[in-house]
Design a protein around this motif. Sequence first.
Motif, PDB file in Angstrom:
ATOM      1  N   GLU A  45      -5.555   3.267 -10.750  1.00  0.00           N
ATOM      2  CA  GLU A  45      -4.034   3.522 -11.055  1.00  0.00           C
ATOM      3  C   GLU A  45      -4.284   4.703 -12.050  1.00  0.00           C
ATOM      4  N   GLY A  49      -3.285  11.917  -7.720  1.00  0.00           N
ATOM      5  CA  GLY A  49      -3.113  12.546  -6.552  1.00  0.00           C
ATOM      6  C   GLY A  49      -3.542  14.086  -6.266  1.00  0.00           C
ATOM      7  N   SER A  92      -9.370   9.264  -1.186  1.00  0.00           N
ATOM      8  CA  SER A  92      -9.384   8.051  -0.309  1.00  0.00           C
ATOM      9  C   SER A  92      -8.918   6.911  -1.077  1.00  0.00           C
ATOM     10  N   VAL A  95      -5.283   7.244  -2.112  1.00  0.00           N
ATOM     11  CA  VAL A  95      -4.244   6.692  -0.715  1.00  0.00           C
ATOM     12  C   VAL A  95      -4.488   5.354  -0.608  1.00  0.00           C
ATOM     13  N   ASN A  96      -5.624   4.806  -0.682  1.00  0.00           N
ATOM     14  CA  ASN A  96      -5.795   3.245  -0.461  1.00  0.00           C
ATOM     15  C   ASN A  96      -5.036   2.583  -1.329  1.00  0.00           C
ATOM     16  N   TYR A  97      -5.177   2.863  -2.652  1.00  0.00           N
ATOM     17  CA  TYR A  97      -4.482   2.071  -3.391  1.00  0.00           C
ATOM     18  C   TYR A  97      -2.886   2.384  -3.455  1.00  0.00           C
ATOM     19  N   TRP A  98      -2.627   3.460  -3.463  1.00  0.00           N
ATOM     20  CA  TRP A  98      -0.925   3.701  -3.601  1.00  0.00           C
ATOM     21  C   TRP A  98      -0.374   3.466  -2.202  1.00  0.00           C
ATOM     22  N   TYR A  99      -0.927   3.817  -1.231  1.00  0.00           N
ATOM     23  CA  TYR A  99      -0.044   3.924   0.166  1.00  0.00           C
ATOM     24  C   TYR A  99      -0.582   2.741   1.321  1.00  0.00           C
ATOM     25  N   ARG A 100      -1.464   2.346   1.192  1.00  0.00           N
ATOM     26  CA  ARG A 100      -2.094   1.675   1.998  1.00  0.00           C
ATOM     27  C   ARG A 100      -2.315  -0.083   1.520  1.00  0.00           C
ATOM     28  N   ARG A 103      -2.771  -1.682  -4.044  1.00  0.00           N
ATOM     29  CA  ARG A 103      -2.195  -2.095  -5.275  1.00  0.00           C
ATOM     30  C   ARG A 103      -1.754  -3.621  -5.091  1.00  0.00           C
TER      31      ARG A 103
END
Length: 133
Positions: A45, A49, A92, A95-100, A103
Motif C-alpha cells: 500500500e 507507482g 510488479s 500492479v499486483n496489489y492495486w490492479y490484479r 488488495r
Amino acid sequence: MASTFINWLRSPAARDYFFSTHFWGPVANWGLPLAALSDLKKDEELISGTMTSALAAYSMVFMRFAWKVEPRNYLLFACHATNTTAQLTQGSRFVNYWYRGGREEKAINATPTTDVADGKVTQAVKAARQSTK
C-alpha cells in the motif's frame, strides 16, 4: 592474481580512479538501490507507482550512459542495474496489489487479532452481560 591487484592499488592509476567521479559518483549513488531493496519488505500500500516507474526509467537511462561513457563505468552500471531490478520488482508488486486483486486477497486473508479488539469497552460489555445474568 592478488599480487597484481595489490600492485595496481599502489599505482598512480588506482589513485586517479579512487579520486575521480568514476568511483565516488557510483558510490554515492548506491543509496538508491539500497533503499529500493529495503523497501521490498514494506507493505504494498505504501508503493508509489509514479515514483517507482520514474526511478526505473532513470536507472535504465543511466545504465546506458554508464555503458557508453569512455572508459566504461562498471560500478555505475552495476548500481543502476540493481536499482532497475529492484524498481521493476516494486512495480510488479504495485500492479499486483492495486490492479490484479492483491488488495482484495490481502483483505480476505487478514485475520483480526483478539488483543487489539479486546479493549476496555469490550471488557466492560462482557462484565455488564455477566452481571445481568
